[in-house]
Structure formats: structure tokens, C-alpha cells
Motif scaffolding. Structure first.
Motif, PDB file in Angstrom:
ATOM      1  N   GLN A 123       0.898  -1.094   0.067  1.00  0.00           N
ATOM      2  CA  GLN A 123       0.014   0.006  -0.095  1.00  0.00           C
ATOM      3  C   GLN A 123       0.925   1.164   0.068  1.00  0.00           C
ATOM      4  O   GLN A 123       1.647   1.278   1.077  1.00  0.00           O
ATOM      5  CB  GLN A 123      -0.786   0.112   1.355  1.00  0.00           C
ATOM      6  N   ALA A 124       0.884   1.959  -1.023  1.00  0.00           N
ATOM      7  CA  ALA A 124       1.924   2.962  -1.186  1.00  0.00           C
ATOM      8  C   ALA A 124       1.769   4.031  -0.029  1.00  0.00           C
ATOM      9  O   ALA A 124       0.834   4.435   0.352  1.00  0.00           O
ATOM     10  CB  ALA A 124       1.478   3.804  -2.593  1.00  0.00           C
ATOM     11  N   PRO A 125       3.010   4.143   0.545  1.00  0.00           N
ATOM     12  CA  PRO A 125       3.015   5.234   1.724  1.00  0.00           C
ATOM     13  C   PRO A 125       2.712   6.696   1.210  1.00  0.00           C
ATOM     14  O   PRO A 125       3.188   6.802   0.174  1.00  0.00           O
ATOM     15  CB  PRO A 125       4.383   5.021   2.298  1.00  0.00           C
ATOM     16  N   LYS A 126       2.724   7.430   2.135  1.00  0.00           N
ATOM     17  CA  LYS A 126       2.326   8.853   1.777  1.00  0.00           C
ATOM     18  C   LYS A 126       3.689   9.758   1.328  1.00  0.00           C
ATOM     19  O   LYS A 126       3.820  10.414   0.525  1.00  0.00           O
ATOM     20  CB  LYS A 126       1.593   9.638   2.899  1.00  0.00           C
ATOM     21  N   ALA A 127       4.607   9.342   2.114  1.00  0.00           N
ATOM     22  CA  ALA A 127       5.887   9.898   1.736  1.00  0.00           C
ATOM     23  C   ALA A 127       6.804   9.182   0.811  1.00  0.00           C
ATOM     24  O   ALA A 127       6.998   8.023   0.732  1.00  0.00           O
ATOM     25  CB  ALA A 127       6.561  10.129   3.124  1.00  0.00           C
ATOM     26  N   LEU A 128       7.317   9.922  -0.118  1.00  0.00           N
ATOM     27  CA  LEU A 128       8.364   9.450  -1.059  1.00  0.00           C
ATOM     28  C   LEU A 128       9.498   8.739  -0.313  1.00  0.00           C
ATOM     29  O   LEU A 128       9.997   7.690  -0.907  1.00  0.00           O
ATOM     30  CB  LEU A 128       9.011  10.396  -2.265  1.00  0.00           C
ATOM     31  N   ASP A 129      10.134   9.199   0.522  1.00  0.00           N
ATOM     32  CA  ASP A 129      11.247   8.651   1.272  1.00  0.00           C
ATOM     33  C   ASP A 129      10.877   7.167   1.851  1.00  0.00           C
ATOM     34  O   ASP A 129      11.558   6.335   1.806  1.00  0.00           O
ATOM     35  CB  ASP A 129      11.626   9.361   2.379  1.00  0.00           C
ATOM     36  N   ALA A 130       9.778   7.188   2.444  1.00  0.00           N
ATOM     37  CA  ALA A 130       9.138   5.805   2.690  1.00  0.00           C
ATOM     38  C   ALA A 130       8.905   4.960   1.881  1.00  0.00           C
ATOM     39  O   ALA A 130       9.506   3.662   1.852  1.00  0.00           O
ATOM     40  CB  ALA A 130       7.722   6.071   3.634  1.00  0.00           C
ATOM     41  N   LEU A 131       8.707   5.209   0.907  1.00  0.00           N
ATOM     42  CA  LEU A 131       8.640   4.327  -0.343  1.00  0.00           C
ATOM     43  C   LEU A 131       9.937   4.078  -1.010  1.00  0.00           C
ATOM     44  O   LEU A 131      10.397   2.583  -1.182  1.00  0.00           O
ATOM     45  CB  LEU A 131       7.797   5.098  -1.714  1.00  0.00           C
ATOM     46  N   ARG A 132      10.781   5.020  -1.102  1.00  0.00           N
ATOM     47  CA  ARG A 132      12.350   4.788  -1.359  1.00  0.00           C
ATOM     48  C   ARG A 132      13.008   3.676  -0.343  1.00  0.00           C
ATOM     49  O   ARG A 132      13.651   2.880  -0.985  1.00  0.00           O
ATOM     50  CB  ARG A 132      13.016   5.971  -1.359  1.00  0.00           C
ATOM     51  N   GLU A 133      12.526   3.728   1.109  1.00  0.00           N
ATOM     52  CA  GLU A 133      13.306   2.787   1.823  1.00  0.00           C
ATOM     53  C   GLU A 133      12.663   1.471   1.631  1.00  0.00           C
ATOM     54  O   GLU A 133      13.487   0.536   1.842  1.00  0.00           O
ATOM     55  CB  GLU A 133      12.951   3.128   3.428  1.00  0.00           C
ATOM     56  N   VAL A 134      11.488   1.306   1.388  1.00  0.00           N
ATOM     57  CA  VAL A 134      10.876   0.086   0.974  1.00  0.00           C
ATOM     58  C   VAL A 134      11.556  -0.434  -0.305  1.00  0.00           C
ATOM     59  O   VAL A 134      12.073  -1.652  -0.086  1.00  0.00           O
ATOM     60  CB  VAL A 134       9.182   0.019   0.890  1.00  0.00           C
ATOM     61  N   ALA A 135      11.484   0.190  -1.205  1.00  0.00           N
ATOM     62  CA  ALA A 135      12.013  -0.278  -2.455  1.00  0.00           C
ATOM     63  C   ALA A 135      13.723  -0.661  -2.438  1.00  0.00           C
ATOM     64  O   ALA A 135      14.055  -1.783  -2.688  1.00  0.00           O
ATOM     65  CB  ALA A 135      11.956   1.019  -3.581  1.00  0.00           C
ATOM     66  N   GLU A 136      14.281   0.034  -1.492  1.00  0.00           N
ATOM     67  CA  GLU A 136      15.720  -0.296  -1.318  1.00  0.00           C
ATOM     68  C   GLU A 136      16.010  -1.471  -0.358  1.00  0.00           C
ATOM     69  O   GLU A 136      16.805  -2.561  -0.887  1.00  0.00           O
ATOM     70  CB  GLU A 136      16.457   0.817  -0.333  1.00  0.00           C
ATOM     71  N   VAL A 137      15.202  -1.678   0.325  1.00  0.00           N
ATOM     72  CA  VAL A 137      15.139  -2.930   1.330  1.00  0.00           C
ATOM     73  C   VAL A 137      14.581  -4.239   0.515  1.00  0.00           C
ATOM     74  O   VAL A 137      15.229  -5.287   0.551  1.00  0.00           O
ATOM     75  CB  VAL A 137      14.233  -2.995   2.518  1.00  0.00           C
ATOM     76  N   VAL A 138      13.671  -4.048  -0.221  1.00  0.00           N
ATOM     77  CA  VAL A 138      13.254  -5.284  -1.103  1.00  0.00           C
ATOM     78  C   VAL A 138      14.083  -5.464  -2.086  1.00  0.00           C
ATOM     79  O   VAL A 138      14.446  -6.566  -2.393  1.00  0.00           O
ATOM     80  CB  VAL A 138      11.819  -4.772  -1.842  1.00  0.00           C
ATOM     81  N   ALA A 139      14.593  -4.571  -2.759  1.00  0.00           N
ATOM     82  CA  ALA A 139      15.734  -4.801  -3.814  1.00  0.00           C
ATOM     83  C   ALA A 139      17.031  -5.416  -3.093  1.00  0.00           C
ATOM     84  O   ALA A 139      17.758  -6.390  -4.138  1.00  0.00           O
ATOM     85  CB  ALA A 139      16.261  -3.400  -4.588  1.00  0.00           C
ATOM     86  N   ALA A 140      17.225  -5.071  -1.989  1.00  0.00           N
ATOM     87  CA  ALA A 140      18.574  -6.015  -1.497  1.00  0.00           C
ATOM     88  C   ALA A 140      18.277  -7.127  -0.850  1.00  0.00           C
ATOM     89  O   ALA A 140      19.165  -8.096  -0.984  1.00  0.00           O
ATOM     90  CB  ALA A 140      18.926  -4.801  -0.532  1.00  0.00           C
TER      91      ALA A 140
END
Length: 378
Positions: A123-140
Motif C-alpha cells: 500500500q503506497a506510503p504517503k511519503a516518497l522517502d518511505a517508498l524509497r526505503e521500502v524499495a531499497e530494502v526489497v531490492a537488496a
């Protein structure tokens, strides 16, 4: 065969019935707030085929009340689903809905861990930084074959989300919209160095702020916090609570003033940020950080001072009543004569709630944007 079994167990006819059983409790209930939204339904539908192929590789992120986690299990035959959500109340709602529907087969992750994930529903978070951290953790951490589905309301889905996902995945594309919701689908993880937590110095306040992606205001110090900082006691003693502590700026100020501080927040990102902020400012020995829902773990009548910069939105929905459980919590844990110092947007009708839930309330400062009040527990 597994797909057929899942279809036979739930059936298309039962899909609506299953999701309609879910409730928001113990989260705030209101006519304009729902337990299952169009984005939850779209995510479950679009990911159905991928879940059928990888039923044991499902990870949900930001599942507000359990629709994604429980829906993946009950509707699509997922097994061993792992669920991470930032807010404690979302974990409680997931547990309540699991009991209500008799659904088992999931694990709640206190911290996001995407190790081996094949299908990730976000579920897309409100903040772009929150999405970025999720993307980084998942990609890693996820399997190289992972497919990530990020969903949100069309009016909140900005093109910058594509760019954020594109920094961690080779392919990002959008689905067609349905019922005013849309998904971004990302594949081809590109692991990189994590960029969170981040830190920033604020020389005017003499504080260093450390923040994870989903922490409110990030490494900035928002104007409401600044207004409340100006009204905190310069010196004191006894016990104090920074309720809804965010990145812990108020907790640091209270510790420096001589209080023994409990910094409490329902957000996993906030408590991790607050602990790091306390350490960065040399007051970790005076600040205890806990993730809690409305101070559920604090003894009644045990606190001298509570400070609170309460939220006024639930995700992307503005709702004035969201602060009331925090005010009630403050009233419960304050000793007689103890005070709640709070800041809120000047147009919000919080004064009556503070009087009702805490006690006599007086104004300390006010400008067109923010009001700071002191409420005394009788």
C-alpha cells in the motif's frame, strides 16, 4: 493445482463476502474511513496469478487493516505470508481481523525484511522517502525474480513514485486505473547501498535529527514541533512522555531539561528514528523509546508531563478525531496535577476534547497556523 484449490476454497463469489468481514478496530472508526479500499482489492486481483505461482513467497507492506495479508491467504492460497506495517494499530487490526475470519498462516515482521520474497504487495506510503526505503530494502533482500506491486489512489500517485522505484528496479510500469486506484509494478531488483537512516544538523536548535523514510517530517523539524519546543520547560525533573514522538526532537529537549523521558510512537520508523536521534544527541541514557498504541503499556497516574504534537490525518485522509485517543491516553497516564502540553493546527477544534479528556486547558501561544495549550489533570 494450487490455484484450483485456492479458487475452490474461497471462490469468486465469496471474495466480496470475505473482505466485507474486515473491520478497522481498534483503529479509528468513522464514516469516511474504511477497512478495505479499492486499492486493496486491485492489488489482490493484479497479484493473483503471481501468488498462485509463488504462494510461499508473499510479503505485504503497509497493510493497514489486514486486507492484503488475509486476502492473499484466503482468496489466493498463499502460505506463510510475511507482513510488515509501520503502525502498531495496523498490526492490532490485522490480528483482530485474522481472529474474526479464522485466517492463519502469516507472520508479522517488526522490521521490514524482504529476504527471499517473490511477490510483494505494498500500500503506497504517503511519503516518497518511505517508498524509497521500502524499495531499497526489497531490492537488496528479495529473490531476483521478485515482482513488486505498489498501489494507491490515483490522486495520490505521482510520477516521482516511478522514479523512486526506478532507482531500485530495472522495469517499472503502471497498470490501468480501476475505481480511482492504480498500481505500479516493478521487477528486476538492483541492490544498492541503503540511504536510510539519514541525519541532519539543526544549529538553530542545537539538535541532530536522524530519520528513517516513513518518519514524519524526515530530518526536518516541522513548524508544529518548533512551536511546542518554544513552550517546553527549560528545566525540570520527574517523568515525561513524548507521545507520538516522531524522530524524538521533543524527547531530546526534555532530556536536556532534566526529565527522565519515555518516547512513544505507534510507528516502527518513528521509534527507530527517535532512538537514533537520542543517541546522536548524547541523551540515550535519559530517553527510553517504545513502540506502543496510545501508551497502552504505561501505568495510569504515573507521569508528570506529557508533550504531544498529534497527527490530524489517517494516511491521506484528514480527520480531527484521530488525536482524541492520544489526548485520552495522556489523561490516563498523568498524575493529578500533571500537565499535557500539545500543539495543533489553530483551526482544529481540539480545545473541547482536551478539556473533556484531560482537564482544564489554557492557551500558551497562538498564531494563524498553530496553537499550543497546557491541560492539567485534576
Amino acid at each position: 493445482m494450487q490455484e484450483d484449490a485456492a479458487a475452490g476454497r474461497s471462490g469468486r463469489v465469496d471474495r466480496v463476502a470475505f473482505l466485507d468481514q474486515l473491520r478497522r478496530a481498534p483503529d479509528v472508526e468513522a464514516p469516511d474511513l474504511v477497512a478495505v479500499d479499492a486499492t486493496d482489492r486491485l492489488l489482490l486481483d493484479e497479484a493473483a496469478a503471481a501468488i498462485a505461482v509463488h504462494p510461499d513467497g508473499v510479503l505485504t507492506v503497509g497493510d493497514t487493516h489486514g486486507a492484503l495479508t488475509l486476502g492473499a491467504i484466503a482468496l489466493h492460497g498463499a502460505t506463510g505470508v510475511r507482513a510488515h506495517t509501520d503502525l502498531r494499530v495496523a498490526e492490532l487490526a490485522l490480528a483482530a481481523n485474522a481472529e474474526r475470519t479464522g485466517t492463519t498462516g502469516f507472520t508479522v515482521l517488526p522490521q521490514l525484511d524482504a529476504t527471499g520474497a517473490r511477490v510483494v504487495l505494498v500500500q503506497a506510503p504517503k511519503a516518497l522517502d518511505a517508498l524509497r526505503e521500502v524499495a531499497e530494502v526489497v531490492a537488496a533482500g528479495a529473490d531476483p525474480s521478485v515482482t513488486v506491486y505498489v498501489g494507491g489512489r490515483v490522486k495520490h500517485m505521482v510520477h516521482a513514485m516511478n522514479d523512486v522505484l526506478g532507482d531500485s528496479f530495472t522495469d517499472v510500469h503502471a497498470t490501468l486505473a480501476r475505481q480511482k486506484s492504480r498500481l505500479l509494478v516493478a521487477t528486476g531488483p538492483r541492490p544498492g547501498e541503503p540511504s536510510f537512516p539519514r541525519s541532519a544538523e539543526h544549529p538553530d536548535l542545537g539538535v541532530t535529527v536522524v530519520a528513517h523514510g516513513a518518519a514524519f517530517a524526515g530530518t526536518k523539524v516541522d513548524l508544529g514541533t518548533r512551536a511546542l519546543l518554544s513552550q517546553l520547560p527549560a528545566a525540570g525533573g520527574g517523568s515525561a512522555v513524548d507521545l507520538g514522538c516522531g524522530t524524538g526532537v521533543l524527547a531530546v529537549a526534555l532530556a536536556r531539561a532534566g526529565f527522565d523521558v519515555l518516547a512513544s510512537d505507534a510507528s516502527a520508523a518513528a521509534v527507530a528514528s527517535a532512538a537514533a536521534t537520542a543517541a546522536a544527541n548524547g541523551v540515550a541514557d535519559r530517553v527510553r523509546v517504545t513502540r506502543d498504541d496510545a501508551l497502552a503499556g504505561v501505568e495510569p497516574g504515573s507521569v508528570d508531563l506529557v508533550v504531544c504534537n498529534p497527527p490530524f490525518h489517517q494516511g491521506t485522509t484528514v480527520h480531527a478525531g484521530i488525536a482524541d485517543p492520544l489526548f485520552a491516553a495522556a489523561g490516563r497516564v498523568l498524575r493529578p496535577g500533571g500537565q499535557l502540553l500539545t500543539v495543533y493546527n489553530s483551526h482544529l477544534p481540539h480545545r473541547a476534547a482536551l478539556r473533556r479528556l484531560v482537564g482544564p486547558t489554557r492557551q500558551l501561544s497562538r498564531d494563524p497556523r498553530f496553537t499550543v495549550t497546557a491541560s492539567t489533570r485534576l
